[in-house]
Design a protein around this motif. Structure first.
Motif, PDB file in Angstrom:
ATOM      1  N   TYR A  67       0.824  -1.209   0.000  1.00 59.89           N
ATOM      2  CA  TYR A  67       0.000   0.000   0.000  1.00 59.89           C
ATOM      3  C   TYR A  67       0.857   1.259   0.000  1.00 59.89           C
ATOM      4  CZ  TYR A  67      -3.172   3.633   1.619  1.00 59.89           C
ATOM      5  OH  TYR A  67      -3.876   4.800   1.744  1.00 59.89           O
ATOM      6  N   GLU A  69       3.890   1.680  -1.066  1.00 55.32           N
ATOM      7  CA  GLU A  69       4.564   1.853  -2.348  1.00 55.32           C
ATOM      8  C   GLU A  69       3.619   2.402  -3.414  1.00 55.32           C
ATOM      9  OE1 GLU A  69       4.825  -0.651  -0.393  1.00 55.32           O
ATOM     10  OE2 GLU A  69       6.958  -0.801   0.095  1.00 55.32           O
ATOM     11  N   SER A  70       2.314   2.140  -3.215  1.00 53.39           N
ATOM     12  CA  SER A  70       1.346   2.595  -4.213  1.00 53.39           C
ATOM     13  C   SER A  70       0.953   4.053  -4.045  1.00 53.39           C
ATOM     14  CB  SER A  70       0.087   1.724  -4.147  1.00 53.39           C
ATOM     15  OG  SER A  70      -0.609   1.952  -2.927  1.00 53.39           O
TER      16      SER A  70
END
Length: 394
Positions: A67, A69-70
């Motif tokens: 999450y 990294e997104s």
């Protein structure tokens, strides 16, 4: 018969035909599900497949969800700002615990006169008055005047029949034996020594000094050692780790130091003498060698493993120190302030009540596991039977 069957089929309502078709499809789906379950059972019984699956699960355990990294870069920057704020919170929390330590020191001075009086009563240096000895029983424990008088006469009769004891004999030894954490450390040869223990005191570090506390074990003169006081000092730290500030959860014990016990010759219970026979390889002669080796004893508490300057310890030493720190905290926070309740056993009941709910949950889980095993057609209780424990000399 064939004509009748065809006729019945022709007269059957189309909606009924649809129902038949749906039933057949459901039955086919059940067959497929049954085959899938059988295939799954076969796969789960294959040790290679299980090992590969476990390895895959271990790799996923603790891994990030992806999450963070997104998130867009601008949001990640703001999250980093929050983490910096959290580090500042950890430093403020550390200061809070430092002030708590100062409060502990202040109130320790208020408690001490009461603890000193407790010690005087235990060692028969002070005889409490009738007013001080009066204890109001709970309503269910209240007795009629007649029963009270009868009980008083019986106590007086018993006192006349035996020698009047001084103080409260074996007070601290009884406390130790009542507490599992401490009784596990006790050996039979420790008990005659601990009968001479008269008091345990907690001394906090002076203002402005590094955070620490010292346990003082006060003994009356005895035949085992010449010390009147045995000490154990715990050094603490209340500041976040620079490399891992989010792990801070209050003061932690960093190291501890015991004292040298001046044992009387032949009375050191932390050592024992053993005799071994040695055979000469060449001549074949046998000789007896006497060796002194460590012995299990509560008094090993005063010689903990030393923590090297680099702070690295082997697993055994780490385990010993972890247990030691737990015992030190427990004596300081529970035993010393509430000694009489551990002597009577009332505090032990309170401690047990704290674990009732958790214990019940554990029992329920064990029961469910046992039920699952019994319902498993492939379960073999003989395979789960633990091998007999090997006896080892400590």
């Amino acid at each position: 018969m064939a004509d009748i069957d065809n006729k019945d089929q022709a007269e059957m309502d189309p909606a009924d035909m649809e129902d038949v078709e749906e039933v057949e499809e459901e039955e086919t789906g059940e067959d497929e599900n049954s085959k899938a379950r059988q295939l799954t059972v076969q796969m789960m019984q294959n040790p290679q497949i299980l090992a590969a699956l476990q390895e895959r699960l271990d790799g996923l355990n603790g891994s990030p969800s992806g999450y963070m990294e997104s998130l867009p870069k601008v949001v990640k920057r703001r999250v980093n700002a929050l983490k910096n704020l959290q580090v500042k919170c950890a430093h403020i929390e550390a200061k809070f615990y430092e002030e708590v330590h100062e409060l502990e020191r202040k109130y320790a001075a208020l408690y001490q006169p009461l603890f000193d009086k407790r010690s005087d009563i235990v060692k028969a240096a002070y005889e409490p008055t009738d007013e001080e000895c009066e204890w109001k029983a709970d309503e269910e424990e209240e007795l009629t005047d007649e029963m009270k008088e009868k009980a008083k006469l019986e106590e007086e009769k018993k006192d006349e029949e035996k020698e009047d004891p001084k103080g409260i004999p074996e007070f601290w030894l009884t406390v130790f034996k009542n507490v599992d954490l401490l009784s596990d450390m006790l050996q039979e040869h420790d008990e005659p020594i601990l009968k001479h223990l008269q008091d345990i005191k907690v001394k906090f570090s002076d203002p402005g000094q590094p955070m620490s506390f010292t346990l003082e074990f006060h003994f009356e003169p005895n035949d085992f050692f010449t010390n009147t006081v045995l000490t154990k000092t715990y050094k603490m730290r209340s500041e976040p780790d620079e490399n891992d500030p989010f792990s801070f959860d209050g003061p932690e014990i960093m190291s501890c130091a015991g004292c040298t016990i001046e044992w009387t010759k032949g009375k050191n219970v932390t050592l024992k003498t053993i005799k071994k026979k040695q055979k000469h390889k060449g001549r074949g002669t046998v000789r007896t060698v006497t060796k002194t080796v460590p012995n299990d004893s509560f008094f090993n508490f005063f010689t903990p493993p030393e923590v090297p300057e680099n702070g690295e310890l082997d697993e055994d030493s780490e385990a010993i120190l972890a247990a030691d720190f737990e015992i030190g905290h427990f004596i300081r926070e529970r035993i010393v302030p509430r000694a009489v309740l551990y002597f009577t056993g009332e505090a032990i009941e309170d401690d047990d009540d704290d674990y009732d709910e958790e214990g019940e949950e554990a029992d329920d889980e064990e029961g469910e596991e046992e039920a699952d095993e019994e319902n498993d057609p492939d379960y073999d209780p003989k395979k789960d039977a633990a091998p007999p424990a090997e006896c080892k000399q400590q």
